[in-house]
Design a protein around this motif. Structure first.
Motif, PDB file in Angstrom:
ATOM      1  N   SER A 304       0.838  -1.190   0.000  1.00 40.13           N
ATOM      2  CA  SER A 304       0.000   0.000   0.000  1.00 40.13           C
ATOM      3  C   SER A 304       0.877   1.244   0.000  1.00 40.13           C
ATOM      4  O   SER A 304       2.096   1.163   0.216  1.00 40.13           O
ATOM      5  N   LEU A 305       0.268   2.410  -0.218  1.00 29.97           N
ATOM      6  CA  LEU A 305       1.028   3.654  -0.185  1.00 29.97           C
ATOM      7  C   LEU A 305       1.635   3.862   1.194  1.00 29.97           C
ATOM      8  O   LEU A 305       2.802   4.258   1.318  1.00 29.97           O
ATOM      9  N   THR A 306       0.885   3.570   2.241  1.00 31.38           N
ATOM     10  CA  THR A 306       1.392   3.725   3.604  1.00 31.38           C
ATOM     11  C   THR A 306       2.590   2.822   3.861  1.00 31.38           C
ATOM     12  O   THR A 306       3.624   3.265   4.376  1.00 31.38           O
ATOM     13  N   ALA A 307       2.477   1.560   3.474  1.00 26.13           N
ATOM     14  CA  ALA A 307       3.577   0.612   3.692  1.00 26.13           C
ATOM     15  C   ALA A 307       4.801   1.000   2.872  1.00 26.13           C
ATOM     16  O   ALA A 307       5.941   0.865   3.342  1.00 26.13           O
ATOM     17  N   THR A 308       4.583   1.482   1.663  1.00 27.24           N
ATOM     18  CA  THR A 308       5.707   1.890   0.814  1.00 27.24           C
ATOM     19  C   THR A 308       6.460   3.061   1.428  1.00 27.24           C
ATOM     20  O   THR A 308       7.697   3.050   1.524  1.00 27.24           O
ATOM     21  N   ARG A 309       5.722   4.077   1.846  1.00 27.19           N
ATOM     22  CA  ARG A 309       6.362   5.252   2.441  1.00 27.19           C
ATOM     23  C   ARG A 309       7.136   4.851   3.707  1.00 27.19           C
ATOM     24  O   ARG A 309       8.286   5.255   3.897  1.00 27.19           O
ATOM     25  N   LYS A 310       6.524   4.051   4.573  1.00 25.74           N
ATOM     26  CA  LYS A 310       7.185   3.677   5.825  1.00 25.74           C
ATOM     27  C   LYS A 310       8.404   2.804   5.573  1.00 25.74           C
ATOM     28  O   LYS A 310       9.438   2.953   6.247  1.00 25.74           O
ATOM     29  N   LEU A 311       8.318   1.891   4.618  1.00 25.15           N
ATOM     30  CA  LEU A 311       9.450   1.011   4.321  1.00 25.15           C
ATOM     31  C   LEU A 311      10.684   1.812   3.932  1.00 25.15           C
ATOM     32  O   LEU A 311      11.773   1.614   4.473  1.00 25.15           O
ATOM     33  N   PHE A 312      10.512   2.740   2.999  1.00 26.14           N
ATOM     34  CA  PHE A 312      11.658   3.505   2.527  1.00 26.14           C
ATOM     35  C   PHE A 312      12.134   4.509   3.574  1.00 26.14           C
ATOM     36  O   PHE A 312      13.329   4.802   3.657  1.00 26.14           O
ATOM     37  N   LEU A 313      11.219   5.031   4.382  1.00 21.99           N
ATOM     38  CA  LEU A 313      11.627   5.915   5.479  1.00 21.99           C
ATOM     39  C   LEU A 313      12.518   5.173   6.474  1.00 21.99           C
ATOM     40  O   LEU A 313      13.584   5.676   6.857  1.00 21.99           O
ATOM     41  N   ILE A 314      12.109   3.985   6.891  1.00 26.18           N
ATOM     42  CA  ILE A 314      12.855   3.259   7.915  1.00 26.18           C
ATOM     43  C   ILE A 314      14.194   2.754   7.381  1.00 26.18           C
ATOM     44  O   ILE A 314      15.226   2.859   8.065  1.00 26.18           O
ATOM     45  N   VAL A 315      14.197   2.204   6.163  1.00 16.42           N
ATOM     46  CA  VAL A 315      15.458   1.748   5.578  1.00 16.42           C
ATOM     47  C   VAL A 315      16.444   2.909   5.473  1.00 16.42           C
ATOM     48  O   VAL A 315      17.630   2.793   5.816  1.00 16.42           O
ATOM     49  N   GLY A 316      15.962   4.059   5.009  1.00 13.84           N
ATOM     50  CA  GLY A 316      16.830   5.229   4.888  1.00 13.84           C
ATOM     51  C   GLY A 316      17.378   5.684   6.229  1.00 13.84           C
ATOM     52  O   GLY A 316      18.567   6.012   6.350  1.00 13.84           O
ATOM     53  N   LEU A 317      16.537   5.680   7.253  1.00 18.06           N
ATOM     54  CA  LEU A 317      16.983   6.148   8.562  1.00 18.06           C
ATOM     55  C   LEU A 317      17.950   5.163   9.225  1.00 18.06           C
ATOM     56  O   LEU A 317      18.851   5.583   9.962  1.00 18.06           O
ATOM     57  N   LEU A 318      17.771   3.887   8.973  1.00 18.58           N
ATOM     58  CA  LEU A 318      18.752   2.921   9.483  1.00 18.58           C
ATOM     59  C   LEU A 318      20.127   3.189   8.880  1.00 18.58           C
ATOM     60  O   LEU A 318      21.154   3.118   9.573  1.00 18.58           O
ATOM     61  N   MET A 319      20.158   3.506   7.604  1.00 24.22           N
ATOM     62  CA  MET A 319      21.425   3.896   6.975  1.00 24.22           C
ATOM     63  C   MET A 319      21.958   5.182   7.602  1.00 24.22           C
ATOM     64  O   MET A 319      23.156   5.327   7.864  1.00 24.22           O
ATOM     65  N   ALA A 320      21.061   6.134   7.853  1.00 29.93           N
ATOM     66  CA  ALA A 320      21.462   7.440   8.385  1.00 29.93           C
ATOM     67  C   ALA A 320      22.098   7.332   9.766  1.00 29.93           C
ATOM     68  O   ALA A 320      22.936   8.170  10.143  1.00 29.93           O
ATOM     69  N   VAL A 410      17.436   7.627  15.708  1.00 31.09           N
ATOM     70  CA  VAL A 410      16.698   6.535  16.345  1.00 31.09           C
ATOM     71  C   VAL A 410      15.293   6.995  16.728  1.00 31.09           C
ATOM     72  O   VAL A 410      14.295   6.285  16.512  1.00 31.09           O
ATOM     73  N   LEU A 411      15.187   8.194  17.266  1.00 27.10           N
ATOM     74  CA  LEU A 411      13.870   8.745  17.613  1.00 27.10           C
ATOM     75  C   LEU A 411      13.017   8.962  16.365  1.00 27.10           C
ATOM     76  O   LEU A 411      11.790   8.767  16.398  1.00 27.10           O
ATOM     77  N   ALA A 412      13.644   9.352  15.259  1.00 28.79           N
ATOM     78  CA  ALA A 412      12.901   9.535  14.004  1.00 28.79           C
ATOM     79  C   ALA A 412      12.314   8.211  13.522  1.00 28.79           C
ATOM     80  O   ALA A 412      11.180   8.166  13.017  1.00 28.79           O
ATOM     81  N   ILE A 413      13.070   7.131  13.664  1.00 32.50           N
ATOM     82  CA  ILE A 413      12.568   5.808  13.273  1.00 32.50           C
ATOM     83  C   ILE A 413      11.324   5.452  14.088  1.00 32.50           C
ATOM     84  O   ILE A 413      10.309   5.005  13.542  1.00 32.50           O
ATOM     85  N   ILE A 414      11.390   5.645  15.392  1.00 35.77           N
ATOM     86  CA  ILE A 414      10.246   5.361  16.259  1.00 35.77           C
ATOM     87  C   ILE A 414       9.046   6.219  15.867  1.00 35.77           C
ATOM     88  O   ILE A 414       7.902   5.742  15.818  1.00 35.77           O
TER      89      ILE A 414
END
Length: 443
Positions: A304-320, A410-414
């Motif tokens: 879904s659009l929600t799952a897509t946005r969250k997936l890429f947000l979290i993967v990006g922040l883990l890298m960050a 880490v707080l951004a991921i949460i």
């Protein structure tokens, strides 16, 4: 009818518009990054302390952050063509005269003036994306125009370092200010607020744009819902909080990174210019790829659009979060590698961050929502340089400053995992529909 339009073949004017959006942001970041590249020389010439230099670096964000919402409201009200064109002209003139600074106070004043103009860039671009692109291309265009910020920084750092070796730093500000003036001239001929008004957009391209748009992408109607009501929605809070933490980290790369590489890692001026540009240059390509990839994932129907946005947000922040590991790198080369990974992760997240306003905004409030998000997020640019300067001044090292940055990631991921809800347009059912479709004020 659809088959006839497809057979006709679509024009691609929307991608020319995307190119102009990208160029505006690239120039935006070139102009704001000049000070960072020249910071060691300016700090020495004016005998500024680390705390004073942090204040100078953050001064731009005082006006930039505070004026995001007004800029977004103006763009929604009067059209992105006028507001973005005026914004670029203003900040270009402010950049050109920054070379007349004579010390701490004048530097602060001129940086505040720069922020006034640059406040109109991102809210206008978010509004343009909602009108000129269907939802399935939204993250791609967000990645494209936001990637201009990385090229702007990547080009500025080595270029300014080279110019500093040849000229006085004051000349550099005058030269860079000319770029935006040239852009303004081209903009007046290339862009129209509505794709339906553009003489080179054919029926097939217009149908492609309109068929894939959400209800918030009207061309001319003006929403009269008070902007304050936006803060009643959890998604607006999640967007603002998460982006604040991302921006706190992002602005390290265009404020303190040159000084970090020179003073903490022992680099010379020219080496610093090249190394400081690498995280920005690499992340530029990563962001466009991430935007394209997320659009492909969403278009496939697998998420879904929600799952897509969250997936890429979290993967990006883990890298960050690898920005914290850079504090313990044993060599300058390894530190730069980790910073490249961190900055690339921030841009993966940013490709989604700049898609969200068009995804969730009520009808004809996209620039306003983008302004709200960017206003709060850029408080990270206000406090970030000051906090970093204070930590460095107190400890004599960047180690704890980088660890604090990683903690915010880490707080951004949460935040994005649990506070961000379903990604869909906000509805204001209590407002009669006739109040939602006034004609825009003509100017």
């Amino acid at each position: 009818m659809r088959e006839t339009l497809q057979a006709q073949g679509r024009t691609r004017v929307r991608w020319v518009v995307a190119g102009m959006m990208w160029a505006a942001i690239a120039i935006n970041y070139i102009d704001r990054t000049v000070l960072s590249a020249a910071a060691p020389r300016i700090q020495s010439d004016f005998h500024l302390s680390a705390v004073q230099m942090g204040i100078v670096m953050s001064a731009f964000f005082w006006s930039y952050a505070l004026l995001q919402l007004p800029a977004g409201m103006l763009a929604d009200r009067f059209g992105q063509k006028k507001i973005l064109g005026l914004a670029v002209l203003w900040w270009s003139l402010a950049t050109a005269v920054t070379g007349v600074a004579t010390g701490f106070k004048s530097l602060v004043a001129l940086r505040v003036a720069l922020g006034v103009g640059e406040a109109g860039a991102y809210p206008s671009n978010a509004g343009i994306a909602s009108r000129w692109f269907p939802r399935k291309e939204r993250a791609t265009v967000a990645g494209i125009f936001d990637s201009g910020s990385k090229l702007g920084g990547a080009v500025a750092l080595p270029l300014i370092a080279f110019m500093l070796a040849l000229f006085d730093w004051k000349i550099t500000f005058a030269i860079t200010g000319v770029l935006g003036i040239v852009w303004c001239i081209v903009w007046q001929f290339v862009f129209r607020d509505s794709p339906g008004e553009h003489p080179r957009v054919n029926a097939a391209e217009l149908a492609h744009i309109r068929d894939g748009q959400t209800p918030n992408a009207g061309d001319t109607a003006r929403n009269t819902v008070p902007w304050r009501k936006l803060f009643a929605h959890r998604n607006i809070w999640a967007m603002c909080i998460g982006f604040f933490m991302i921006n706190y980290n992002s602005y390290f790369f265009i404020t303190w990174l040159p000084t970090y590489l020179v003073k903490e890692r022992g680099m010379g001026l020219m080496e610093m210019g090249v190394m400081a540009s690498l995280p920005l240059l690499i992340s530029m390509f990563v962001e466009v790829l991430a935007g394209w990839a997320s659009d492909r994932v969403y278009a496939s129907g697998r998420l879904s659009l929600t799952a897509t946005r969250k997936l890429f947000l979290i993967v990006g922040l883990l890298m960050a979060s690898s920005i914290g590991l850079a504090a313990f790198a044993h060599s300058a080369a390894m530190a730069v590698v980790l910073l490249c990974i961190a900055k690339s992760g921030m841009t993966v997240a940013a490709s989604q961050v700049w898609s969200l306003p068009a995804d969730v905004a009520p009808k004809n409030m996209v620039s306003m929502v983008a302004g709200v998000q960017n206003s709060v997020s850029n408080m990270g640019g206000v406090v970030g340089p000051i906090v970093t300067g204070a930590i460095v001044g107190a400890t004599g090292s960047f180690v704890y400053a980088l660890l604090f940055s990683a903690a915010l990631i880490v707080l951004a991921i949460i935040n994005y995992l649990f506070l961000l809800g379903k990604v869909e347009p906000i509805q204001f059912d209590e407002y009669p529909m006739e109040l939602m479709h006034h004609e825009p004020r003509k100017v």
